[in-house]
Structures are given as structure tokens and as C-alpha cells.
Scaffold this motif. Sequence first.
Motif, PDB file in Angstrom:
ATOM      1  N   MET A  89       0.828  -1.202   0.000  1.00 18.82           N
ATOM      2  CA  MET A  89       0.000   0.000   0.000  1.00 18.82           C
ATOM      3  C   MET A  89       0.866   1.257   0.000  1.00 18.82           C
ATOM      4  O   MET A  89       0.595   2.211  -0.730  1.00 18.82           O
ATOM      5  N   LEU A  90       1.909   1.241   0.807  1.00 18.45           N
ATOM      6  CA  LEU A  90       2.809   2.387   0.897  1.00 18.45           C
ATOM      7  C   LEU A  90       3.468   2.663  -0.457  1.00 18.45           C
ATOM      8  O   LEU A  90       3.520   3.822  -0.910  1.00 18.45           O
ATOM      9  N   PHE A  91       3.949   1.603  -1.102  1.00 17.14           N
ATOM     10  CA  PHE A  91       4.595   1.744  -2.406  1.00 17.14           C
ATOM     11  C   PHE A  91       3.612   2.292  -3.445  1.00 17.14           C
ATOM     12  O   PHE A  91       3.960   3.167  -4.243  1.00 17.14           O
ATOM     13  N   SER A  92       2.375   1.810  -3.396  1.00 13.77           N
ATOM     14  CA  SER A  92       1.347   2.273  -4.336  1.00 13.77           C
ATOM     15  C   SER A  92       1.038   3.751  -4.129  1.00 13.77           C
ATOM     16  O   SER A  92       0.904   4.518  -5.095  1.00 13.77           O
ATOM     17  N   PHE A  93       0.940   4.158  -2.864  1.00 17.50           N
ATOM     18  CA  PHE A  93       0.651   5.555  -2.553  1.00 17.50           C
ATOM     19  C   PHE A  93       1.794   6.464  -2.996  1.00 17.50           C
ATOM     20  O   PHE A  93       1.559   7.598  -3.424  1.00 17.50           O
ATOM     21  N   ILE A  94       3.031   5.973  -2.876  1.00 21.94           N
ATOM     22  CA  ILE A  94       4.186   6.782  -3.295  1.00 21.94           C
ATOM     23  C   ILE A  94       4.148   7.015  -4.809  1.00 21.94           C
ATOM     24  O   ILE A  94       4.441   8.120  -5.289  1.00 21.94           O
ATOM     25  N   ILE A  95       3.776   5.989  -5.559  1.00 21.08           N
ATOM     26  CA  ILE A  95       3.655   6.129  -7.018  1.00 21.08           C
ATOM     27  C   ILE A  95       2.580   7.161  -7.357  1.00 21.08           C
ATOM     28  O   ILE A  95       2.784   8.037  -8.215  1.00 21.08           O
ATOM     29  N   ILE A  96       1.436   7.072  -6.677  1.00 22.27           N
ATOM     30  CA  ILE A  96       0.351   8.041  -6.897  1.00 22.27           C
ATOM     31  C   ILE A  96       0.815   9.452  -6.545  1.00 22.27           C
ATOM     32  O   ILE A  96       0.505  10.422  -7.242  1.00 22.27           O
ATOM     33  N   LEU A  97       1.582   9.555  -5.452  1.00 26.70           N
ATOM     34  CA  LEU A  97       2.093  10.852  -5.014  1.00 26.70           C
ATOM     35  C   LEU A  97       2.968  11.500  -6.090  1.00 26.70           C
ATOM     36  O   LEU A  97       2.784  12.680  -6.415  1.00 26.70           O
ATOM     37  N   PHE A  98       3.902  10.738  -6.663  1.00 29.51           N
ATOM     38  CA  PHE A  98       4.789  11.279  -7.696  1.00 29.51           C
ATOM     39  C   PHE A  98       3.997  11.717  -8.929  1.00 29.51           C
ATOM     40  O   PHE A  98       4.333  12.714  -9.584  1.00 29.51           O
ATOM     41  N   PHE A  99       2.932  10.981  -9.229  1.00 24.11           N
ATOM     42  CA  PHE A  99       2.090  11.338 -10.371  1.00 24.11           C
ATOM     43  C   PHE A  99       1.329  12.640 -10.100  1.00 24.11           C
ATOM     44  O   PHE A  99       1.297  13.549 -10.941  1.00 24.11           O
ATOM     45  N   LEU A 100       0.730  12.760  -8.901  1.00 26.45           N
ATOM     46  CA  LEU A 100      -0.081  13.932  -8.575  1.00 26.45           C
ATOM     47  C   LEU A 100       0.758  15.191  -8.372  1.00 26.45           C
ATOM     48  O   LEU A 100       0.345  16.288  -8.760  1.00 26.45           O
ATOM     49  N   ILE A 101       1.914  15.042  -7.740  1.00 24.64           N
ATOM     50  CA  ILE A 101       2.739  16.215  -7.426  1.00 24.64           C
ATOM     51  C   ILE A 101       3.272  16.857  -8.702  1.00 24.64           C
ATOM     52  O   ILE A 101       3.600  18.061  -8.716  1.00 24.64           O
ATOM     53  N   TYR A 102       3.335  16.091  -9.768  1.00 27.01           N
ATOM     54  CA  TYR A 102       3.799  16.633 -11.051  1.00 27.01           C
ATOM     55  C   TYR A 102       2.917  17.791 -11.509  1.00 27.01           C
ATOM     56  O   TYR A 102       3.388  18.738 -12.148  1.00 27.01           O
ATOM     57  N   PHE A 103       1.622  17.719 -11.161  1.00 28.58           N
ATOM     58  CA  PHE A 103       0.669  18.741 -11.588  1.00 28.58           C
ATOM     59  C   PHE A 103       0.537  19.881 -10.572  1.00 28.58           C
ATOM     60  O   PHE A 103      -0.240  20.808 -10.780  1.00 28.58           O
TER      61      PHE A 103
END
Length: 235
Positions: A43-57
Amino acid sequence: IVSSCIYILNDILDFERDKQHPIKKFIKPIAANKISIKQAYSMLFSFIIILFFLIYFQPNLYFSVLFYITINLGYNLIFKNIPYFEFILLSSGYVIRIDAGSKILSIDSSILMLSSTLFLALFFLILKRLSEINNFEVADNYPTRHVLKFYKKNYLTKLSLFSILSLVSTLFIYAFTKNISLIISIFLVFIFLVHYFIIVRKNNSGENPISLILKNKILLTLSILIMFSSLLIYF
């Protein structure tokens, strides 16, 4: 998402201590064996991937996210064992969240708003520590949070009262300088804080503030009245 990552990491690091806690061993997913360590890391790894995607915007949030992660990692790895400083550090995390909201809206955070957030967070965190101490009958024996042995109940009680006075004073300054109609809301906030303090200071109910507020009819009613009275003056 960032906050979720921190909460998951915290539960992973503390799951052994949480298993010894009279309440957390039932409500914390890992400690209660509802989620395995492996699942938590996934779950932590998945959230980190989502974080990198969202922070780009949201490039204007880079500093806020980095600062929030830094202070929380520092807390989990080092500062959680330093009395008083540890809940001040945690409270600053809520200030960063509020300031991040201002950045998203492209407005400047007011000092009064950030100060109010800090004092409110301190109020709940101080009483949370007091509730944790109340969980154990034997003094200086706190298997779930070692820093508790450095706290004195009377000091925490005084600090919680100080946080109430500081918060209400800050809100009054805001009301007199921005909108005097907020006085009614501030009066309700004061009643809420005092009632909450009276309820939790001698038991362990302050460990989960949200649950307590939702279950207590007076606190829940006051919360609703505060929101409506605050919104009403802008219509």
C-alpha cells in the motif's frame, strides 16, 4: 496522499508497540492482524507512485510536501522520544497542511490562521498524550510510547488550558480585525474546547478525538453549530 504514506509508515514502525496498547491492538489494522506487514508495504509503495504522479501537476507544493515528509520522518525516526518537542513537531504538520491548501488556492496564509491551527492541534495532541498516560495504572511503565514517562499529568493539563486560551485569543484578534460577527462562533469554540477538556482529562477517551466527537451529542452539536454560525455570516 502524503499524509496517508506517513500514517502507513508509522503503523509499520509501531506495530509491535501497538499490539501492547489496550485500544490500538484492536483498531490499528496491522496490530489487529487485519493487514499484514507485506500488504502495508504494498500500500505504501502504491501511494508513493500516486504521489509522484499527482505532485507533477502541483509544482507549487514541492516545498510543502518535502517539508512535511522531512518533519514526519524525523519524528518517526528520532524526535518521537523527545518530550514536549514531539507534539510541537506533530502540530506543525497540520500547519503545513493548511498552508498547502492556501498555495493551491494561490492565496497567502495569514499568521492568525496558521497560529490558530497550531494551537488547536496542540490542544488535541496534548490531551491525547494525557489520555495515553491514563491508559496505564503503573507510572513509568508505558510500553506503547516510551516518551510518556517524561510527562507529568499536571503539566499536560496546564499546557492544554494554555492552548485553549492561546487559540481563543488568536480567534478574538481575528474577529476584531476581520469580522466581528465571528464572536458567536468563537464563543461556541470556547465552550467546545472546555467541554472536551472536562471529558477527557481523567480518562483515555482523548486518544481518538474524531470518534469521541461523533459519539458525544454535546460535542457533535457544538461542532455543527460552529460550522453553521461561521458560514452564516458570509451569506
